[in-house]
Design an enzyme around this catalytic site. Structure first.
Site, mmCIF file in Angstrom:
data_model
loop_
_atom_site.group_PDB
_atom_site.id
_atom_site.type_symbol
_atom_site.label_atom_id
_atom_site.label_comp_id
_atom_site.label_asym_id
_atom_site.label_seq_id
_atom_site.Cartn_x
_atom_site.Cartn_y
_atom_site.Cartn_z
ATOM 1 N N LYS A 39 0.842 -1.212 0.000
ATOM 2 C CA LYS A 39 0.000 0.000 0.000
ATOM 3 C C LYS A 39 0.872 1.256 0.000
ATOM 4 C CE LYS A 39 -1.812 1.578 4.040
ATOM 5 N NZ LYS A 39 -1.550 2.995 4.375
ATOM 6 N N ASN A 40 1.844 1.302 0.900
ATOM 7 C CA ASN A 40 2.593 2.543 1.095
ATOM 8 C C ASN A 40 3.646 2.788 0.016
ATOM 9 O OD1 ASN A 40 0.967 3.107 3.204
ATOM 10 N ND2 ASN A 40 2.430 2.529 4.804
ATOM 11 N N CYS A 84 -5.475 12.620 12.866
ATOM 12 C CA CYS A 84 -6.091 11.322 12.599
ATOM 13 C C CYS A 84 -6.010 10.477 13.851
ATOM 14 C CB CYS A 84 -5.466 10.643 11.391
ATOM 15 S SG CYS A 84 -3.983 9.728 11.740
ATOM 16 N N ARG A 144 -0.070 14.316 13.317
ATOM 17 C CA ARG A 144 0.490 14.134 11.970
ATOM 18 C C ARG A 144 0.501 15.395 11.104
ATOM 19 N NH1 ARG A 144 -1.708 8.570 9.582
ATOM 20 N NH2 ARG A 144 0.236 8.616 8.405
ATOM 21 N N ASP A 179 4.053 0.294 12.091
ATOM 22 C CA ASP A 179 2.892 -0.351 11.455
ATOM 23 C C ASP A 179 2.750 -1.828 11.839
ATOM 24 O OD1 ASP A 179 2.302 2.043 10.261
ATOM 25 O OD2 ASP A 179 3.146 1.530 8.309
ATOM 26 N N ARG A 209 -9.106 -0.427 3.967
ATOM 27 C CA ARG A 209 -8.247 0.625 3.416
ATOM 28 C C ARG A 209 -6.881 0.073 3.048
ATOM 29 N NH1 ARG A 209 -7.545 5.869 6.768
ATOM 30 N NH2 ARG A 209 -6.088 6.027 5.038
HETATM 31 N N1 EPU Z 1 5.840 14.530 11.124
HETATM 32 C C1 EPU Z 1 5.826 15.870 11.424
HETATM 33 N N2 EPU Z 1 5.802 16.770 10.373
HETATM 34 C C2 EPU Z 1 5.793 16.381 9.084
HETATM 35 C C3 EPU Z 1 5.801 14.998 8.785
HETATM 36 C C4 EPU Z 1 5.819 14.100 9.840
HETATM 37 O O1 EPU Z 1 5.827 16.264 12.586
HETATM 38 O O2 EPU Z 1 5.779 17.250 8.199
HETATM 39 C C5 EPU Z 1 5.869 13.537 12.225
HETATM 40 C C6 EPU Z 1 4.605 12.696 12.297
HETATM 41 O O3 EPU Z 1 3.566 13.349 13.018
HETATM 42 C C7 EPU Z 1 5.092 11.442 12.966
HETATM 43 C C8 EPU Z 1 6.517 11.302 12.408
HETATM 44 O O4 EPU Z 1 6.884 12.594 11.951
HETATM 45 O O5 EPU Z 1 5.142 11.605 14.348
HETATM 46 C C9 EPU Z 1 6.665 10.307 11.281
HETATM 47 O O6 EPU Z 1 5.623 10.499 10.342
HETATM 48 P P1 EPU Z 1 5.780 10.194 8.780
HETATM 49 O O7 EPU Z 1 5.690 11.466 8.041
HETATM 50 O O8 EPU Z 1 6.964 9.332 8.552
HETATM 51 O O9 EPU Z 1 4.459 9.340 8.509
HETATM 52 P P2 EPU Z 1 3.606 9.392 7.191
HETATM 53 O O10 EPU Z 1 4.522 9.611 6.060
HETATM 54 O O11 EPU Z 1 2.453 10.273 7.366
HETATM 55 C C10 EPU Z 1 3.868 6.856 6.567
HETATM 56 C C11 EPU Z 1 2.935 5.711 6.331
HETATM 57 C C12 EPU Z 1 2.311 5.274 7.653
HETATM 58 C C13 EPU Z 1 3.446 4.874 8.596
HETATM 59 C C14 EPU Z 1 4.438 6.028 8.767
HETATM 60 C C15 EPU Z 1 5.640 5.683 9.621
HETATM 61 C C16 EPU Z 1 2.191 6.112 4.069
HETATM 62 C C17 EPU Z 1 1.082 6.476 3.137
HETATM 63 N N3 EPU Z 1 1.911 6.126 5.386
HETATM 64 O O12 EPU Z 1 3.062 7.901 7.124
HETATM 65 O O13 EPU Z 1 1.488 4.148 7.380
HETATM 66 O O14 EPU Z 1 2.926 4.523 9.860
HETATM 67 O O15 EPU Z 1 4.905 6.463 7.474
HETATM 68 O O16 EPU Z 1 6.325 4.608 9.086
HETATM 69 O O17 EPU Z 1 3.282 5.786 3.628
HETATM 70 C C18 EPU Z 1 -0.203 2.619 7.809
HETATM 71 O O18 EPU Z 1 0.066 2.065 6.727
HETATM 72 O O19 EPU Z 1 -0.994 2.080 8.654
HETATM 73 C C19 EPU Z 1 0.377 3.911 8.131
HETATM 74 C C20 EPU Z 1 -0.126 4.705 9.068
#
Ligand code: EPU
Length: 416
Positions: free
Chosen positions: A22-23, A116, A121, A304, A396
Site C-alpha cells: 500500500k505505502n 487522525c 500528523r 505499522d 483501506r
Molecule cells: N511529522 C511531522 N511533520 C511532518 C511529517 C511528519 O511532525 O511534516 C511527524 C509525524 O507526526 C510522525 C513522524 O513525523 O510523528 C513520522 O511520520 P511520517 O511522516 O513518517 O508518517 P507518514 O509519512 O504520514 C507513513 C505511512 C504510515 C506509517 C508512517 C511511519 C504512508 C502512506 N503512510 O506515514 O502508514 O505509519 O509512514 O512509518 O506511507 C499505515 O500504513 O498504517 C500507516 C499509518
C-alpha cells in the site's frame, strides 16, 4: 456497515500470496502526475486507499486504465491542480500530489490533512522543504496554496525522518532546476521503490536506500513500467496471525529482507522461520514467548507492526514492554484487546503487556488500520466468537484479508 465474524482457535496452514505494498503503491500512483507519457504499474493491491487516490487523480484529469493488478496511467491532460478536502480527509496520503503537481505545473492547491486516530500528523516538513526549493506557499481556508515557476534545487534537512515527506520532496526535486540534497531522508523500502520508478522515468537520483538522497533535476520525465514491491506489513501481519493461532504457513511473493527487525522478534517469540528469495515459511507449535520492542524508523521495528505484535504478546508466556516512538496516540487497540481478556497497562508511550493464557471472543471495534489487524489476530487465537465492527479501516490497507485467511483454514466471514 460490514463486520468480521471470527470463530477462533483454528490452526492456520497453507500458502498465501502477498500483495503489492500500500505505502509504495500510493506514492507511485502519484508519480503518474509527473509525466505526460504512459506509466504501466503492476502488483497494485486491491485496497480502498488505492481507489481513493485513483479517484482523486482522475478528478485532476489523469487517465487511469485498470485491469486487475495492472494499472496504466496517463498524465497528458491534467487540468485540475487541486486535491479537495472531501478526499484528503478520507486519506492523508493525498498530500503526495502536492510535490508532483508543483514540480510539473508550477501550481497546486491541496487540502491540509487534519489530525487522525493515531496522532496529530502535521505536514510542516513537506511545506518547509518545498519552500526551500523556492515555492511560495500560503495556507488559507484549510488549503495549502503553492506556486513556483520552476522549483530550484536546495539542501533540505528535515527536523525528523518523514516517509511521505521524503517522497513528496523527492517527486518535487526530480523536475527542479539543479541539485537537491535530502538529508535525514526516510530509508523505508517504499521510498526506495518510488525512487527506483523515478529513475526508470529518467530521474537522476543517488543514494537510494540511504538517508541522503542527491537528485539532479531534469527537464522532463518519460513513461516507464514498474512492479510494486511486496507489502512488508501485510507479510508481517500474516506471520503474526500464524504465530498467534499456531500452524505452518508459507507466504509467497514477498521478501524476508524487508522486515528483518520483525522477523528477529518472531524468532525470539519461538517461531521457526525459513526463507527463500521470494517466500517466508513460519512454523509455530508452542505458546509464544513475550517479546519487548520499541518502534523506530526503518530498518528498526516498524510502527505499522506494533499493534499486531501486541496481540501476540497478550497471549504469550511472560511480560513485555512495547514502546511507541513514532506516533503519540497509537495504542487505541489496547482497550479493545483488553475486552478480549488481555492484561495491558499503558504508561506514557509504553504498554506493559502481561501474558494471559488465552483471549476470549467478544464484540470489538476497529479504530484504525493496524489496530484492526491486531483485533483480527486476537480473534483468530481466541476461544469462541469475535465480532469486529468498523472494518472499513481494514479494507483501506489489506487486500481481501478475510479471503486470504480463510484459504489457510481460518473460520472468518464478512457479515453485513
Ligand atoms: N511529522 C511531522 N511533520 C511532518 C511529517 C511528519 O511532525 O511534516 C511527524 C509525524 O507526526 C510522525 C513522524 O513525523 O510523528 C513520522 O511520520 P511520517 O511522516 O513518517 O508518517 P507518514 O509519512 O504520514 C507513513 C505511512 C504510515 C506509517 C508512517 C511511519 C504512508 C502512506 N503512510 O506515514 O502508514 O505509519 O509512514 O512509518 O506511507 C499505515 O500504513 O498504517 C500507516 C499509518
Amino acid at each position: 456497515m460490514d463486520k468480521l465474524l471470527i470463530r477462533g482457535g483454528k490452526r492456520l496452514s497453507g500458502e498465501v500470496t502477498i500483495s503489492g505494498a500500500k505505502n509504495a503503491a500510493l506514492p507511485i500512483l502519484c508519480a503518474g502526475l509527473l509525466t505526460a507519457d504512459d506509466l504501466r504499474l503492476t502488483n497494485i493491491p486491491h485496497l480502498q486507499d488505492v481507489l481513493t487516490i485513483t479517484k482523486l487523480m482522475k478528478q485532476m484529469g489523469l487517465r487511469v486504465q485498470e485491469n486487475g493488478e495492472e494499472v496504466v496511467l496517463n498524465g497528458n491532460d491534467i487540468t485540475r491542480l487541486e486535491a479537495p478536502y472531501e478526499l484528503v480527509k478520507t486519506m492523508r496520503a493525498s498530500i503526495l500530489t502536492l510535490g508532483p503537481l508543483l514540480a510539473r505545473f508550477g501550481e497546486a492547491k491541496v487540502s491540509l490533512p487534519g489530525g487522525c486516530a493515531i496522532g496529530s500528523r502535521p505536514v510542516d516538513q513537506h511545506i518547509k522543504g518545498l519552500q526551500a526549493m523556492g515555492a511560495e506557499i500560503h495556507i488559507d481556508g484549510g488549503y495549502i496554496y503553492a506556486k513556483a515557476k520552476r522549483l530550484k534545487g536546495a539542501r533540505i534537512v528535515t527536523d525528523m525522518i518523514t516517509v511521505t515527506g521524503t517522497e513528496n520532496l523527492l517527486m518535487a526535486a526530480v523536475l527542479a532546476d539543479g541539485e537537491t540534497v535530502l538529508e535525514n531522508a526516510a530509508r523505508e523500502p517504499e521510498v526506495g521503490d518510488l525512487a527506483q520508478l523515478l529513475v526508470k522515468m529518467g530521474a537522476k537520483i543517488e543514494g537510494i536506500g540511504s538517508d541522503r538522497l542527491v537528485i539532479q533535476g531534469v527537464e522532463r520525465l518519460h513513461g516507464a513500467t514498474h512492479d510494486v514491491i511486496a507489502d512488508r506489513i501485510e507479510t508481517g501481519t500474516f506471520l503474526c496471525a500464524a504465530a498467534a493461532a499456531g500452524g505452518d504457513v508459507t507466504l509467497r511473493r514477498t521478501r524476508s529482507g524487508l522486515l528483518d527487525a520483525a522477523l528477529d522478534k518472531l524468532r525470539e517469540a519461538g517461531a521457526i522461520l525459513t526463507t527463500g528469495d521470494d517466500w517466508i515459511r513460519i512454523q509455530m507449535a508452542a505458546r509464544p514467548k513475550a517479546v519487548s520492542f520499541r518502534t523506530t524508523e526503518y530498518p528498526g521495528f516498524p510502527t505499522d507492526m506494533q499493534a499486531q505484535f501486541m496481540a501476540l504478546n497478550c497471549i504469550a508466556d511472560g511480560t513485555s514492554h512495547v514502546t511507541e516512538t513514532i506516533f503519540e496516540n497509537r495504542f487505541m487497540h489496547v482497550q479493545e484487546l483488553n475486552r478480549l481478556g488481555a492484561a495491558i497497562d499503558i504508561e506514557g508511550n509504553t504498554s506493559i503487556v502481561k501474558g494471559v493464557d488465552k483471549f476470549i471472543g467478544a464484540p470489538v471495534m476497529a479504530t484504525d488500520l493496524r489496530a484492526s489487524a491486531s483485533l483480527v489476530i486476537a480473534g483468530l487465537a481466541a476461544q469462541g466468537e469475535t465480532l469486529i465492527e468498523r472494518i472499513y479501516h481494514l479494507d483501506r490497507g489489506y487486500d481481501r484479508m478475510e479471503l486470504k485467511l480463510s484459504s489457510i483454514g481460518a473460520d472468518i466471514e464478512r457479515v453485513k
